[in-house]
Write a protein that holds these residues in place. Structure first.
Motif, PDB file in Angstrom:
ATOM      1  N   ILE A  54       0.830  -1.209   0.000  1.00  0.00           N
ATOM      2  CA  ILE A  54       0.000   0.000   0.000  1.00  0.00           C
ATOM      3  C   ILE A  54       0.860   1.253   0.000  1.00  0.00           C
ATOM      4  CG2 ILE A  54      -1.635   1.338   1.395  1.00  0.00           C
ATOM      5  CD1 ILE A  54      -2.819  -1.337   2.336  1.00  0.00           C
ATOM      6  N   ARG A  55       1.904   1.250   0.816  1.00  0.00           N
ATOM      7  CA  ARG A  55       2.786   2.424   0.876  1.00  0.00           C
ATOM      8  C   ARG A  55       3.548   2.625  -0.427  1.00  0.00           C
ATOM      9  NH1 ARG A  55       5.591   2.524   6.896  1.00  0.00           N
ATOM     10  NH2 ARG A  55       3.686   3.002   8.095  1.00  0.00           N
ATOM     11  N   ALA A  56       4.023   1.538  -1.016  1.00  0.00           N
ATOM     12  CA  ALA A  56       4.759   1.644  -2.276  1.00  0.00           C
ATOM     13  C   ALA A  56       3.863   2.206  -3.377  1.00  0.00           C
ATOM     14  CB  ALA A  56       5.311   0.275  -2.674  1.00  0.00           C
ATOM     15  N   GLU A  57       2.605   1.755  -3.416  1.00  0.00           N
ATOM     16  CA  GLU A  57       1.673   2.260  -4.416  1.00  0.00           C
ATOM     17  C   GLU A  57       1.401   3.744  -4.212  1.00  0.00           C
ATOM     18  OE1 GLU A  57      -1.695  -0.279  -3.983  1.00  0.00           O
ATOM     19  OE2 GLU A  57      -0.865  -1.879  -5.236  1.00  0.00           O
ATOM     20  N   ARG A  58       1.315   4.145  -2.952  1.00  0.00           N
ATOM     21  CA  ARG A  58       1.076   5.560  -2.665  1.00  0.00           C
ATOM     22  C   ARG A  58       2.248   6.417  -3.134  1.00  0.00           C
ATOM     23  NH1 ARG A  58      -1.869   9.082   0.270  1.00  0.00           N
ATOM     24  NH2 ARG A  58      -0.812  10.783   1.371  1.00  0.00           N
ATOM     25  N   LEU A  59       3.474   5.979  -2.840  1.00  0.00           N
ATOM     26  CA  LEU A  59       4.643   6.730  -3.270  1.00  0.00           C
ATOM     27  C   LEU A  59       4.715   6.810  -4.787  1.00  0.00           C
ATOM     28  CD1 LEU A  59       7.453   5.536  -0.817  1.00  0.00           C
ATOM     29  CD2 LEU A  59       6.091   7.628  -0.716  1.00  0.00           C
ATOM     30  N   VAL A  69       7.024   9.760  -5.960  1.00  0.00           N
ATOM     31  CA  VAL A  69       8.086   9.869  -4.972  1.00  0.00           C
ATOM     32  C   VAL A  69       8.916   8.590  -4.987  1.00  0.00           C
ATOM     33  CG1 VAL A  69       8.629  10.184  -2.527  1.00  0.00           C
ATOM     34  CG2 VAL A  69       6.659  11.371  -3.547  1.00  0.00           C
ATOM     35  N   ALA A  70      10.217   8.727  -4.854  1.00  0.00           N
ATOM     36  CA  ALA A  70      11.094   7.556  -4.859  1.00  0.00           C
ATOM     37  C   ALA A  70      10.914   6.734  -3.587  1.00  0.00           C
ATOM     38  CB  ALA A  70      12.544   8.000  -4.986  1.00  0.00           C
ATOM     39  N   SER A  71      11.214   5.436  -3.701  1.00  0.00           N
ATOM     40  CA  SER A  71      11.123   4.554  -2.548  1.00  0.00           C
ATOM     41  C   SER A  71      12.070   5.016  -1.438  1.00  0.00           C
ATOM     42  CB  SER A  71      11.454   3.117  -2.949  1.00  0.00           C
ATOM     43  OG  SER A  71      10.486   2.610  -3.835  1.00  0.00           O
ATOM     44  N   SER A  72      11.686   4.687  -0.183  1.00  0.00           N
ATOM     45  CA  SER A  72      12.472   5.101   0.978  1.00  0.00           C
ATOM     46  C   SER A  72      12.233   4.102   2.100  1.00  0.00           C
ATOM     47  CB  SER A  72      12.051   6.500   1.422  1.00  0.00           C
ATOM     48  OG  SER A  72      10.687   6.475   1.844  1.00  0.00           O
ATOM     49  N   ASP A  73      12.669   4.446   3.298  1.00  0.00           N
ATOM     50  CA  ASP A  73      12.400   3.592   4.449  1.00  0.00           C
ATOM     51  C   ASP A  73      10.898   3.400   4.668  1.00  0.00           C
ATOM     52  OD1 ASP A  73      15.060   3.284   4.913  1.00  0.00           O
ATOM     53  OD2 ASP A  73      15.164   4.684   6.599  1.00  0.00           O
ATOM     54  N   TYR A  74      10.123   4.392   4.185  1.00  0.00           N
ATOM     55  CA  TYR A  74       8.673   4.365   4.371  1.00  0.00           C
ATOM     56  C   TYR A  74       8.048   3.109   3.784  1.00  0.00           C
ATOM     57  CZ  TYR A  74       3.813   6.059   4.000  1.00  0.00           C
ATOM     58  OH  TYR A  74       2.455   6.204   4.090  1.00  0.00           O
TER      59      TYR A  74
END
Length: 283
Positions: free
Chosen positions: A220-225, A230-235
């Motif tokens: 879910i977080r990756a899809e939101r980024l 926005v590039a991938s991160s620790d999030y």
């Protein structure tokens, strides 16, 4: 005529038989829509579209609605208290060979038999602005002012406080419960912000914590980024997400918060569990 249409498709295969379910209500029709939504889920072999026609509160509006029933294989379900309105629907649908069902008639007849009195069929009572309506409006305003850690100084005024990491459906659940008349706040926690100290100052029996399966949360977080460019991160790093979920759950247990796993669950299911865990009665 203003006409709000809500369409829901159950199944997407073109080989399924299409039907259009028209819901005609004298008021908002929320309950009628919920009942129909539950019913259509049980027919997986058809493609059922729901079209809602709320606030059809006089015969002219009703006639116009009936004259413009769109979609394939129309079916009509109505919640109209007026006997004249019921007759008009029956007349029109029979003439056009449209299946129809009176959702309120059987209930009113049953209650009339039980109490030995005829219903008033007073449509104005459906629109009566009462204390319950005002409470729902206030609750929704409260939710907007206390979303995502806003309004922490007045957190103690909430009926329910939802705590959770980012992207665990806190806001949608907050809005759903507020529409039921509960003052709900939601508080976001993260490795960077921790738990706001205001949480320690309110009644713990108001608080419920959300968690979810880390892999699902990472997706879910990756899809939101990605959606936000926005590039991938620790999030959205899976190992970081796993650690974040595990540490938050440990803190929930330490604080004595009831925990709800929201993985693959509907907002309604989660809301029902919140009310059960916090011993709240429906409003």
């Amino acid at each position: 005529m203003d006409k709000k249409k809500i369409k829901k498709s159950i199944g997407s295969q073109s080989s399924k038989q299409p039907y259009t379910l028209h819901l005609i209500a004298g008021a908002t029709g929320d309950l009628l829509h919920r009942l129909a939504s539950v019913a259509v889920t049980q027919f997986s072999d058809v493609d059922m579209h729901i079209v809602a026609h709320p606030l059809v509160d006089d015969l002219d509006k009703l006639q116009e609605t009936l004259d413009h029933l769109e979609g394939e294989h129309p079916i009509v379900i109505h919640a109209l208290p007026s006997s004249a309105a019921k007759r008009l629907v029956r007349h029109q649908c029979v003439a056009r060979r449209i299946p129809h069902y009176d959702a309120t008639g059987p209930l009113l007849d049953f209650l009339a038999d039980c109490v030995g009195s005829l219903p008033d069929n007073d449509l104005s009572r459906l629109h009566k602005v009462d204390a319950a309506y005002q409470n729902r409006i206030e609750a929704m305003e409260f939710a907007l002012a206390h979303d995502d850690s806003l309004g922490l100084p007045t957190l103690r005024e909430a009926d329910i406080v939802i705590v959770g990491v980012s992207r665990v459906s806190k806001s949608p659940t907050t809005l759903y419960l507020s529409s039921r008349g509960f003052k709900v706040a939601n508080v976001s926690i993260s490795p960077q912000t921790g738990f706001p100290e205001e949480l320690s100052k309110i009644n713990k029996r108001k608080i419920v914590a959300f968690t979810t399966q880390p892999k699902r949360l990472q997706v879910i977080r990756a899809e939101r980024l990605q959606h936000n460019g926005v590039a991938s991160s620790d999030y959205d790093n899976l190992q970081q997400v796993i650690r974040e979920v595990m540490e938050s759950e440990a803190e929930y247990r330490k604080r004595g918060y009831p925990v709800i796993d929201v993985t693959n669950r509907t907002i309604e299911q989660v809301a029902a569990e919140i009310m059960d865990k916090l011993s709240l009665s429906p409003r």
